[in-house]
Write a protein that holds these residues in place. Sequence first.
Motif, PDB file in Angstrom:
ATOM      1  N   PRO A  48      -3.096  -1.658  12.386  1.00 13.01           N
ATOM      2  CA  PRO A  48      -2.766  -2.074  11.012  1.00 13.01           C
ATOM      3  C   PRO A  48      -3.072  -3.566  10.823  1.00 13.01           C
ATOM      4  N   ALA A  81       2.636  -7.457   4.464  1.00 13.37           N
ATOM      5  CA  ALA A  81       2.261  -6.226   3.766  1.00 13.37           C
ATOM      6  C   ALA A  81       3.310  -5.134   3.970  1.00 13.37           C
ATOM      7  N   THR A  82       3.144  -4.104   3.160  1.00 12.80           N
ATOM      8  CA  THR A  82       3.868  -2.857   3.325  1.00 12.80           C
ATOM      9  C   THR A  82       2.840  -1.742   3.294  1.00 12.80           C
ATOM     10  N   GLY A  83       2.963  -0.788   4.200  1.00 12.87           N
ATOM     11  CA  GLY A  83       2.120   0.408   4.177  1.00 12.87           C
ATOM     12  C   GLY A  83       3.047   1.591   4.348  1.00 12.87           C
ATOM     13  N   LEU A 103      10.034   7.111  12.571  1.00  9.23           N
ATOM     14  CA  LEU A 103      10.798   6.082  11.857  1.00  9.23           C
ATOM     15  C   LEU A 103      11.577   6.707  10.697  1.00  9.23           C
ATOM     16  N   ARG A 128       3.727 -10.213   9.842  1.00 10.27           N
ATOM     17  CA  ARG A 128       5.131  -9.800   9.666  1.00 10.27           C
ATOM     18  C   ARG A 128       5.774 -10.435   8.443  1.00 10.27           C
ATOM     19  N   PHE A 165      -1.903  -6.563   9.128  1.00  5.90           N
ATOM     20  CA  PHE A 165      -0.925  -7.320   8.335  1.00  5.90           C
ATOM     21  C   PHE A 165      -0.145  -8.282   9.219  1.00  5.90           C
ATOM     22  N   GLY A 217       7.238  -4.889   5.342  1.00  4.50           N
ATOM     23  CA  GLY A 217       8.003  -3.723   5.744  1.00  4.50           C
ATOM     24  C   GLY A 217       8.347  -3.855   7.225  1.00  4.50           C
ATOM     25  N   GLU A 236      12.843   1.732   6.701  1.00  8.40           N
ATOM     26  CA  GLU A 236      12.028   0.516   6.733  1.00  8.40           C
ATOM     27  C   GLU A 236      12.512  -0.390   5.603  1.00  8.40           C
ATOM     28  N   ARG A 240      -9.091  -0.267   6.161  1.00  5.59           N
ATOM     29  CA  ARG A 240      -8.567  -1.609   5.871  1.00  5.59           C
ATOM     30  C   ARG A 240      -9.029  -2.598   6.929  1.00  5.59           C
ATOM     31  N   CYS A 281       5.227   5.341   8.038  1.00  3.10           N
ATOM     32  CA  CYS A 281       3.940   5.499   8.725  1.00  3.10           C
ATOM     33  C   CYS A 281       4.041   6.118  10.118  1.00  3.10           C
ATOM     34  N   ASN A 325       0.851  -1.194   0.000  1.00  7.28           N
ATOM     35  CA  ASN A 325       0.000   0.000   0.000  1.00  7.28           C
ATOM     36  C   ASN A 325       0.884   1.240   0.000  1.00  7.28           C
ATOM     37  N   ILE A 381      11.072  -1.249  15.418  1.00 10.45           N
ATOM     38  CA  ILE A 381       9.995  -1.382  16.403  1.00 10.45           C
ATOM     39  C   ILE A 381      10.212  -2.678  17.164  1.00 10.45           C
TER      40      ILE A 381
HETATM   41  C1  3EB Z   1       5.244  -1.407  11.642  1.00 14.92           C
HETATM   42  O1  3EB Z   1       5.903  -2.407  11.940  1.00 14.92           O
HETATM   43  C2  3EB Z   1       5.850  -0.501  10.615  1.00 14.92           C
HETATM   44  O2  3EB Z   1       0.352  -0.767   7.459  1.00 14.92           O
HETATM   45  O3  3EB Z   1       0.620  -2.345   5.993  1.00 14.92           O
HETATM   46  C3  3EB Z   1       5.043  -2.137   8.223  1.00 14.92           C
HETATM   47  C4  3EB Z   1       4.473  -3.039   7.326  1.00 14.92           C
HETATM   48  C5  3EB Z   1       4.313  -1.070   8.676  1.00 14.92           C
HETATM   49  C6  3EB Z   1       3.157  -2.857   6.885  1.00 14.92           C
HETATM   50  C7  3EB Z   1       1.045  -1.620   6.902  1.00 14.92           C
HETATM   51  C8  3EB Z   1       3.003  -0.897   8.223  1.00 14.92           C
HETATM   52  C9  3EB Z   1       2.432  -1.783   7.347  1.00 14.92           C
HETATM   53  O4  3EB Z   1       4.181  -1.108  12.187  1.00 14.92           O
HETATM   54  C10 3EB Z   1       4.893  -0.060   9.590  1.00 14.92           C
END
Ligand code: 3EB
Length: 331
Positions: free
Chosen positions: A210, A165-167, A317, A214, A212, A226, A320, A148, A313, A125, A230
């Motif tokens: 969020p 996922a990636t956001g 940060l 890992r 997703f 992503g 990433e 979402r 996001c 995303n 963290i």
């Molecule tokens: C995190 O770990 C960092 O919103 O889809 C990483 C991977 C992050 C995906 C997403 C956000 C998303 O929260 C941000």
Amino acid sequence: MRPAEREGIEARFVDSGAAEGSGVLGRVVFGAASAAPCLEDGVPTLCLHMVDDTRDSFAEIWRTSGETRCGMENGLVYGHDDAVLFCAGFIPAGEGYTDAAQRAYADAFALVRTLDFPTIFRMWNYIPDINGENPDGLEVYRDFCRGRALAFEAADAGQAGMPAATGIGTWGEGVGFYFLACRDDDAKHIENSRQMPAYCYPERYGPKPPSFARATYRHGALYVSGTASIVGHETLHAGDLLKQWDVATDNVAHLVSAGNLAAHGVTDGYTLQDLDQIKVYYRRADDLPQVMQLARDTFHPRAEVRFLKVDICRTDLLVEIEGIARHRGSE
Ligand code: 3EB
């Protein structure tokens, strides 16, 4: 699950304009403009505004050895073979993203059911002005996350259906997104024991967490979400690029390790040297030389790595990292 054969699909980064040939499921252009996806010469194509100089553009090409078909439905553009679907969509900039993201995701879930690729195993995303505010004063990323999450709830997909996922930010206007889905149910979503599952983040990060996982493991490949600095749910080392790099790469190293995968019933394991098709997102233009050096020191010399300067996001940060882990074999 045991390590399986090399899967039938793979991604490559190519400099824009390179010849492609047959077997292309989809193409994402990380270039100087965003647009709704379209079929370009029969290839599903999503253009994302991710660089400010076209010379830095590249395309991510998803290829298969199988026969491909493509189509368009509800603004979603897709290509598939017998096993895997690539699909891209776009949410125009508007008065906030909750409803629009929920609708776009609901349409995507409906499409994968109709086309019979029910298991989404990787999603990206790209969100404009991600740290800005919507008209109600809610951060754009949090607004997107709310829509979402509502879509996942409505689909009854729950946490079990949330893929890697990636956001992340983009320079463009409107959210560009794309995903991969499969017919089999061999995909296994993976969490990282160093990090709280994102879908459990406390409310101080937004009204809905969020949605997703890992990472997702499928057919011998581990799709790594992503990953940032963290631990638990907290950002470590605000303002310190070097330390954030170390925590982020430690997170990836642990995520892909045999020990972490074993906790999910996956009998496989990787190291940072197995990571490929890497994207490094960095927030501050001045950090590029250092980020490139860190990447050289961390990843395999033949790994494909691209660097994208975008907002991330969380405002604290600076970097990433995402990629795909696969055993290199005897290349
Ligand atoms: C995190 O770990 C960092 O919103 O889809 C990483 C991977 C992050 C995906 C997403 C956000 C998303 O929260 C941000």
